[in-house]
Design a protein around this motif. Structure first.
Motif, PDB file in Angstrom:
ATOM      1  N   VAL A 265       2.177   6.530  -6.324  1.00  0.00           N
ATOM      2  CA  VAL A 265       2.486   5.546  -7.477  1.00  0.00           C
ATOM      3  C   VAL A 265       0.828   7.666  -7.922  1.00  0.00           C
ATOM      4  N   LEU A 266       0.230   6.374  -6.896  1.00  0.00           N
ATOM      5  CA  LEU A 266      -1.833   6.670  -7.069  1.00  0.00           C
ATOM      6  C   LEU A 266      -1.620   8.395  -6.614  1.00  0.00           C
ATOM      7  N   LEU A 267      -1.205   9.180  -5.388  1.00  0.00           N
ATOM      8  CA  LEU A 267      -1.474   9.736  -5.044  1.00  0.00           C
ATOM      9  C   LEU A 267      -0.989  11.379  -6.450  1.00  0.00           C
ATOM     10  N   PRO A 268       0.461  10.645  -6.864  1.00  0.00           N
ATOM     11  CA  PRO A 268       1.055  12.002  -8.059  1.00  0.00           C
ATOM     12  C   PRO A 268       0.011  11.738  -8.832  1.00  0.00           C
ATOM     13  N   ALA A 269      -0.540  10.929  -9.187  1.00  0.00           N
ATOM     14  CA  ALA A 269      -1.269  10.527 -10.476  1.00  0.00           C
ATOM     15  C   ALA A 269      -2.895  10.808 -10.476  1.00  0.00           C
TER      16      ALA A 269
ATOM     17  N   TYR B 186      -7.187  19.535  -2.038  1.00  0.00           N
ATOM     18  CA  TYR B 186      -5.728  20.346  -2.765  1.00  0.00           C
ATOM     19  C   TYR B 186      -6.296  19.755  -4.437  1.00  0.00           C
ATOM     20  N   ALA B 187      -5.942  18.424  -4.560  1.00  0.00           N
ATOM     21  CA  ALA B 187      -6.577  18.485  -6.150  1.00  0.00           C
ATOM     22  C   ALA B 187      -8.589  19.056  -6.514  1.00  0.00           C
TER      23      ALA B 187
ATOM     24  N   ALA C 190       0.999  -1.500  -0.003  1.00  0.00           N
ATOM     25  CA  ALA C 190       0.247   0.225   0.493  1.00  0.00           C
ATOM     26  C   ALA C 190       1.436   1.017  -0.179  1.00  0.00           C
ATOM     27  N   MET C 191       1.932   1.446   0.683  1.00  0.00           N
ATOM     28  CA  MET C 191       2.958   2.549   1.121  1.00  0.00           C
ATOM     29  C   MET C 191       4.108   2.498  -0.505  1.00  0.00           C
TER      30      MET C 191
ATOM     31  N   LEU D 289     -11.197   9.888 -10.952  1.00  0.00           N
ATOM     32  CA  LEU D 289     -11.952   9.295 -10.094  1.00  0.00           C
ATOM     33  C   LEU D 289     -11.272   8.055 -10.084  1.00  0.00           C
ATOM     34  N   TRP D 290     -10.574   7.447 -10.705  1.00  0.00           N
ATOM     35  CA  TRP D 290      -9.497   6.332 -11.455  1.00  0.00           C
ATOM     36  C   TRP D 290      -8.916   6.573 -10.131  1.00  0.00           C
ATOM     37  N   ALA D 291      -8.001   7.179 -10.231  1.00  0.00           N
ATOM     38  CA  ALA D 291      -7.147   7.291  -9.293  1.00  0.00           C
ATOM     39  C   ALA D 291      -7.013   7.304  -7.534  1.00  0.00           C
TER      40      ALA D 291
END
Length: 518
Positions: A300-304, A391-392, A294-295, A345-347
């Motif tokens: 990967v997913l948070l920057p995406a 923030y996004a 998960a870490m 939504l995907w990320a």
């Protein structure tokens, strides 16, 4: 039958299917004085080093001699230094020149797919690296004759060097494909060069003092060695694959479906990696494997999620032609196709699924006794994800209100979000430091209330419980994400309704022109 005639058909078939980028790059490489100069320089250095080493060594020929391993370490450092210095610079400079304003149109009028262009560049670069490896191969064999190193170690180190050069080459191509000016590319190149230098030093010393000293052949009989090698190699290649698809997306036309290969690749990699880490957890009876998984995916997913805010709001006719007509296929396509709403939504969904799978599988592996630091670590990671989502969504609001009539500036939305996050991390710290210079603490609660990394930084020496301040951060992050979702809900609804095939969009009066390049 003439043998030449018999070979002509297979040769013609092979000529028609060889990547033309590879052919072009290799033809220019063999004619290049730069490449020939590098090969001759490498050969001269190897010969001179071998002669000086032999003339100044007094232990050659002895049974206990380790001179072969010492000389191999010198040759390996020279090989890796030359490959990492010249091959990435050669690839990055050529692609940067082709991406310049004067010749960038050639990348869009060609019938070659963007993936073929990037693949051809990478294969050509590795072919040039292969020439350098071939120059060094005879000298590597000489080190075995001098004792102190075994053939499995030589082959293993060369394979590791090839992986390092492959990574550096892919990174150079990625930097060369960035749609930015020369000054920015030079700055990024210097940063990448510094990182590459430290990687070169780390790899060289590791190989010099560990592998070449102890040898690899003795470890190859253990199954743990091969499983570890398989795991590390798979992770390494998966990162290279991600950079490859990101490069393909950058050189693809702006009107194409850039996000589909990246999101599809990451989705498949997520599923496969979940199975691998679950197997490791079951094998070792330890739920920490799922927490580590998960870490890794959070990075990967948070920057995406941030980058998806810079994607388009309106799909052009070219992309709408590819939208499935079936509603059953259209829903998953919405999350995978290019688009800011679908990307967010995907990320977000994949990140939430990551936390859920890690929690459930980790608890099942440990028999329901999931360790406190693992569980609460996932909770803190989830709070960080809520902060990033808030923030996004703030960036989407700025995009809608301030940049709605400036589509070329909308690609900077992710930069605006990142700047807001940095200000939230730095400004309170400066204020607290100015007010309390003697008692300031970087873990203080006084400046972490808007910091996306605050939940991970505030632990008071223990990860096995949640503190009152952690609940406060959870409330702040939940309010930010919730308010942002409510404010941007009409925007999300419009994006979902507009995701229809071209003919349906035309009948509904929703057809839109292609988005501008940039």
């Amino acid at each position: 039958m003439n043998p030449l005639t018999a070979l002509s058909a297979p040769t013609a078939w092979l000529d028609d299917r060889v990547n033309p980028i590879v052919v072009k790059e290799l033809r220019q490489a063999v004619k290049s004085r730069f490449i020939m100069g590098v090969l001759l320089l490498m050969l001269a250095l190897l010969v001179g080093t071998l002669l000086l080493f032999v003339m100044n060594s007094a232990n050659l020929g002895r049974t206990s001699s380790a001179e072969g391993g010492n000389l191999f370490g010198i040759f390996q450092g020279m090989l890796l230094a030359v490959c990492m210095l010249f091959v990435p610079v050669y690839l990055g400079a050529r692609l940067t020149a082709e991406r310049s304003s004067a010749t960038s149109d050639l990348l869009y009028v060609t019938t070659l797919r963007p993936s073929s262009i990037v693949w051809g560049k990478l294969v050509a670069g590795m072919a040039v690296a292969g020439m350098i490896f071939a120059v060094c191969a005879p000298f590597m064999v000489v080190t075995y004759l001098l004792r102190g190193i075994d053939p499995p170690t030589i082959l293993f180190v060369l394979a590791l060097d090839a992986m390092v050069v492959l990574s550096a080459s892919m990174l150079a191509i990625f930097l060369g494909a960035l749609p930015v000016g020369w000054p920015v590319k030079i700055l990024l190149g210097l940063i990448a060069g510094a990182v590459g230098f430290y990687a070169f030093v780390a790899v060289t010393f590791m190989l010099m003092w560990e592998l070449t000293r102890s040898g690899v052949g003795a470890s190859m009989g253990s199954s743990d060695f091969w499983w570890t090698l398989l795991g590390v190699g798979s992770l390494w290649l998966s990162v290279i694959g991600l950079v490859f698809f990101m490069t393909v997306a950058m050189i693809a036309p702006a009107t194409s479906n850039r996000a589909l290969p990246i999101r599809l690749y990451l989705s498949v990699a997520w599923l496969l990696s979940a199975g691998v880490f679950l197997g490791l957890g079951l094998y070792h009876t330890d739920g920490e494997a799922m927490t580590a998984w998960a870490m890794c995916w959070a990075f990967v997913l948070l920057p995406a999620l941030l980058l998806s805010t810079s994607e388009r709001d309106v799909q052009g006719p070219r992309l709408r032609r590819a939208i499935p007509r079936s509603r059953l296929l259209r829903w998953p396509a919405f999350f995978l196709y290019s688009g800011a709403a679908g990307g967010m939504l995907w990320a977000t969904g994949l990140f939430a699924a990551t936390l859920g799978v890690a929690q459930f599988c980790g608890a099942a592996i440990d028999g329901g006794g999931y360790d406190g630091w693992q569980f609460f670590g996932l909770v803190k990671l989830g709070v960080t994800g809520l902060f990033v989502l808030g923030y996004a969504l703030l960036g989407v609001l700025v995009r809608r209100t301030c940049l709605s009539n400036r589509p070329k500036l909308q690609v900077a939305t992710a930069g605006v979000v990142f700047l807001a996050m940095m200000l939230a991390m730095i400004v309170p710290m400066i204020v607290v430091y100015a007010l309390y210079p003697q008692t300031w603490d970087n873990h203080s609660e006084k400046w972490l209330f808007l910091n996306p990394l605050g939940p991970l930084m505030h632990h008071d020496g223990s990860w096995r419980r949640l503190y009152d301040y952690d609940y406060l951060l959870l409330a702040i992050a939940a309010v930010m994400a919730g308010v942002g979702a409510l404010v941007n809900l009409p925007w999300f609804v419009r994006q979902v309704r507009a995701f229809v095939p071209l003919d349906a969009a035309t009948r509904a009066g929703m057809a839109a022109p292609e988005p501008p390049l940039g």
